[in-house]
Design an enzyme around this catalytic site. Structure first.
Site, PDB file in Angstrom:
ATOM      1  N   ASP A 200       4.717   2.983  -4.763  1.00 42.60           N
ATOM      2  CA  ASP A 200       3.484   3.811  -4.872  1.00 42.60           C
ATOM      3  C   ASP A 200       2.453   2.861  -5.165  1.00 42.60           C
ATOM      4  O   ASP A 200       2.520   2.518  -6.471  1.00 42.60           O
ATOM      5  CB  ASP A 200       3.634   4.982  -6.105  1.00 42.60           C
ATOM      6  CG  ASP A 200       2.455   5.857  -6.019  1.00 42.60           C
ATOM      7  OD1 ASP A 200       1.456   5.298  -5.957  1.00 42.60           O
ATOM      8  OD2 ASP A 200       2.617   7.069  -6.108  1.00 42.60           O
ATOM      9  N   HIS A 201       1.461   2.622  -4.189  1.00 39.43           N
ATOM     10  CA  HIS A 201       0.705   1.421  -4.635  1.00 39.43           C
ATOM     11  C   HIS A 201      -0.214   1.884  -5.588  1.00 39.43           C
ATOM     12  O   HIS A 201      -0.835   0.831  -6.215  1.00 39.43           O
ATOM     13  CB  HIS A 201      -0.178   1.279  -3.314  1.00 39.43           C
ATOM     14  CG  HIS A 201      -1.372   2.129  -2.749  1.00 39.43           C
ATOM     15  ND1 HIS A 201      -0.864   3.125  -2.097  1.00 39.43           N
ATOM     16  CD2 HIS A 201      -2.633   1.961  -2.987  1.00 39.43           C
ATOM     17  CE1 HIS A 201      -2.426   3.956  -2.077  1.00 39.43           C
ATOM     18  NE2 HIS A 201      -3.223   3.036  -2.642  1.00 39.43           N
ATOM     19  N   HIS A 263       0.720   9.789  -5.971  1.00 36.24           N
ATOM     20  CA  HIS A 263      -0.517   9.084  -6.547  1.00 36.24           C
ATOM     21  C   HIS A 263      -0.933   9.931  -8.136  1.00 36.24           C
ATOM     22  O   HIS A 263      -0.845   9.341  -9.093  1.00 36.24           O
ATOM     23  CB  HIS A 263      -1.481   8.786  -5.931  1.00 36.24           C
ATOM     24  CG  HIS A 263      -1.314   7.976  -4.480  1.00 36.24           C
ATOM     25  ND1 HIS A 263      -0.288   7.093  -4.765  1.00 36.24           N
ATOM     26  CD2 HIS A 263      -1.837   8.048  -3.420  1.00 36.24           C
ATOM     27  CE1 HIS A 263      -0.245   6.558  -3.161  1.00 36.24           C
ATOM     28  NE2 HIS A 263      -1.060   7.095  -2.367  1.00 36.24           N
TER      29      HIS A 263
HETATM   30  C1  BG6 Z   1      -2.630   6.483   0.734  1.00 39.69           C
HETATM   31  C2  BG6 Z   1      -3.092   7.680   1.638  1.00 39.69           C
HETATM   32  O1  BG6 Z   1      -1.213   6.763   0.031  1.00 39.69           O
HETATM   33  O2  BG6 Z   1      -3.765   6.233  -0.188  1.00 39.69           O
HETATM   34  C3  BG6 Z   1      -4.377   7.847   2.193  1.00 39.69           C
HETATM   35  O3  BG6 Z   1      -2.027   7.949   2.614  1.00 39.69           O
HETATM   36  C4  BG6 Z   1      -5.537   7.376   1.215  1.00 39.69           C
HETATM   37  O4  BG6 Z   1      -4.860   9.070   2.737  1.00 39.69           O
HETATM   38  C5  BG6 Z   1      -5.002   6.138   0.194  1.00 39.69           C
HETATM   39  O5  BG6 Z   1      -6.739   7.097   1.875  1.00 39.69           O
HETATM   40  C6  BG6 Z   1      -5.930   5.999  -0.949  1.00 39.69           C
HETATM   41  O6  BG6 Z   1      -5.660   4.707  -1.468  1.00 39.69           O
HETATM   42  P1  BG6 Z   1      -6.724   3.847  -2.256  1.00 39.69           P
HETATM   43  O7  BG6 Z   1      -6.160   2.790  -2.880  1.00 39.69           O
HETATM   44  O8  BG6 Z   1      -7.814   3.485  -1.457  1.00 39.69           O
HETATM   45  O9  BG6 Z   1      -7.499   4.780  -3.275  1.00 39.69           O
END
Ligand code: BG6
Length: 512
Positions: A200-201, A263
């Site tokens: 989960d980045h 997230h």
């Molecule tokens: C991803 C989603 O996991 O996270 C995308 O699939 C989203 O739809 C993105 O835009 C948002 O990531 P960040 O790091 O730009 O907030």
């Protein structure tokens, strides 16, 4: 100290976090994520001198691409997407050890070729290497890849030795509880849990890690961190972008699956969990799972604990933008939500009675992710709200992105002979204090997987617990089609039906 015991929250990124000799194999090598995030992450680890001396990168994909061409594509990705410019020396080192294997994901013989390719690299290096498989493909091929890694003997490679095989699995981790269980089943038939890194980045973001440091290294917070002092918590992950070219994916996903189940639930778990007994991966994950299990089932009725909506045409950044239903690849009668909000109740001693509001949406007013802790108002005996006393409840807001930082809203006296009050904001900003060259989440996560630290990854039971909460809602929305689907103008702060969720408790959404 063993790598697995060395903890990122204590040590941060340092050059001492050396990874063993490693081959990173990326499945989905010609995909978007590889170009935007993975190749730049590897490159930036190289710039920071954090890659092992014996580091090899292998792209794997269906499309036949000669090694040279893959290197050119990778260099192009770095030029376009890396936070730092392409340095020929650094890239020269990495690209000299960069190769490509073409093959199908369900083709056993191609995986046998991949195994030979890895053995040839080991011969070249002259010793065992750990292999880190990064599955960055559409989810439909997760299972065949896993099974073929098992069949080719790659999953068990060097198991029991220091440098065994590992696997990183990109999101989405299933599309509901049953599919997440199935995927966990497939994974555990091939890999042992300690080899598995579910991404989960958001957990790789600096500010998300800082949340734990703030909570558990500052003694002033813990005594206040409960139902006696906290009135409500709001977690917002708002994006300006629409679905863009990802309409096909998004129609199958929607905001609840795409952002909330993973997230925002992770942000919630880290905000509300009990202090872990130690900072190792299992202790933190145990606490997160305990917290997720304490969340009460949602009231799915209209006007209950949930709201959803789609964006309609509007103005963003001075430009007219389309509504969701006009976007490419979207069904004209689509029942997919681009915005979702939940009101959660956590049934434990710390949080009973404190509403936790979660919201996420595309095409919102601006891009901001934050966790706002709203404290209770003081008794109004001395400074009751009036024309002279403009009072706000205290709010501690963790700004996850952009303009990362932390702010605290307090009430202060306006200078002058008459006593007047006004809310003021104390601000800490990362960029001002530490400079702005923060590593990207994927750099941290790839490095952690290489050194064997699972703290910032999701455990199988964690993913399932979160799906358990979200799946009944997904089912009810799927059955309802477009019924009760709210709408909000692109560029606004979301739909009215989500304001109603808070109004019940006399709360309002913040506009961060
Ligand atoms: C991803 C989603 O996991 O996270 C995308 O699939 C989203 O739809 C993105 O835009 C948002 O990531 P960040 O790091 O730009 O907030």
């Amino acid at each position: 100290m063993a790598d697995s015991q060395r903890h990122p929250f204590l040590h941060g990124l340092s050059k001492h976090r050396g990874a063993p000799p490693t081959v990173v194999v990326i499945f989905g090598a010609s995909g978007d994520l590889t170009a935007r995030k993975l190749i730049p992450a590897v490159y930036n680890l190289g710039v920071d001198n954090l890659l092992p001396t014996d580091f090899h990168l292998v792209g794997y994909g269906r499309k036949p691409i000669p090694d040279d061409e893959f290197r050119v594509l990778a260099a192009g990705a770095i030029k376009e997407f890396s936070r730092r410019e392409l340095d020929d020396d650094v890239w020269g080192h990495i690209s000299g050890n960069t190769t490509y294997v073409a093959g199908g994901y369900d083709d056993e013989s191609a995986f046998a070729r991949l195994a030979e390719h890895i053995t040839a690299i080991e011969k070249q290096v002259g010793r065992d290497v750990q292999v880190l498989f990064y599955i960055s493909t559409p989810p439909s091929v997760f299972a065949p890849i896993l099974r073929n890694l098992g069949a080719a003997g790659l999953a068990a490679k060097h198991l029991g030795k220091a440098y065994h095989a590992k696997v990183i699995i990109e999101k989405p981790f299933g599309h509901d509880l049953e599919s997440a269980r199935d995927l966990n089943g497939t994974i555990s038939s091939v890999f042992q849990e300690h080899q598995v890194y579910r991404i989960d980045h958001y957990l790789g973001k600096e500010t998300v890690q800082d949340l734990l440091v703030q909570r558990f290294s500052n003694a002033i917070f813990e005594p206040l961190w409960n139902r006696n002092f906290i009135d409500s918590v709001q977690i917002t992950v708002a994006e300006e972008v629409g679905v863009g070219t990802r309409g096909g994916y998004y129609e199958q996903s929607g905001c609840l699956r795409d952002m909330i189940q993973n997230h925002t639930m992770q942000l919630l778990a880290l905000t509300a969990m009990e202090p872990p007994v130690s900072l190792d991966a299992e202790s933190i994950r145990d606490e997160k799972v305990k917290l997720l299990k304490a969340i009460q089932p949602l009231n799915l009725e209209y006007g209950g604990d949930v709201a959803r909506a789609q964006y309609s045409a509007g103005m963003l950044g001075g430009e007219a933008v389309k509504g969701y239903l006009e976007e490419e690849g979207i069904e004209p009668e689509s029942g997919t939500e681009t915005y979702a909000a939940l009101r959660l109740s956590i049934n434990n001693w710390r949080w009973q009675g404190v509403p936790f509001y979660l919201r996420s949406g595309k095409r919102m007013s601006h891009r901001v992710s934050e966790i706002a802790i709203n404290f209770k108002h003081p008794p109004g005996t001395l400074f009751a709200e009036s024309e002279r006393f403009n009072l706000a409840g205290n709010t501690l807001a963790f700004q996850i992105q952009p303009d990362e930082g932390l702010s605290l809203i307090l009430n202060a006296k306006v200078p002058g002979l008459e006593t007047r009050t006004q809310p003021v904001k104390m601000n800490f900003r990362y960029a001002t204090t530490f400079g702005s060259n923060t590593p990207e989440a994927y750099e941290r996560l790839v490095l952690d997987a290489m050194i064997g630290d699972g703290t910032l990854f999701i455990r199988g039971d964690e993913a399932e617990t979160s799906w358990k909460l979200c799946t009944p809602l997904l089912e009810s929305w799927a059955a309802a089609g477009r019924e009760e689907m709210g709408s909000y103008d692109a560029g606004s702060w979301g739909p009215k039906n989500s304001d109603a969720l808070l109004a019940k408790n006399n709360h309002l959404w913040r506009q961060p």
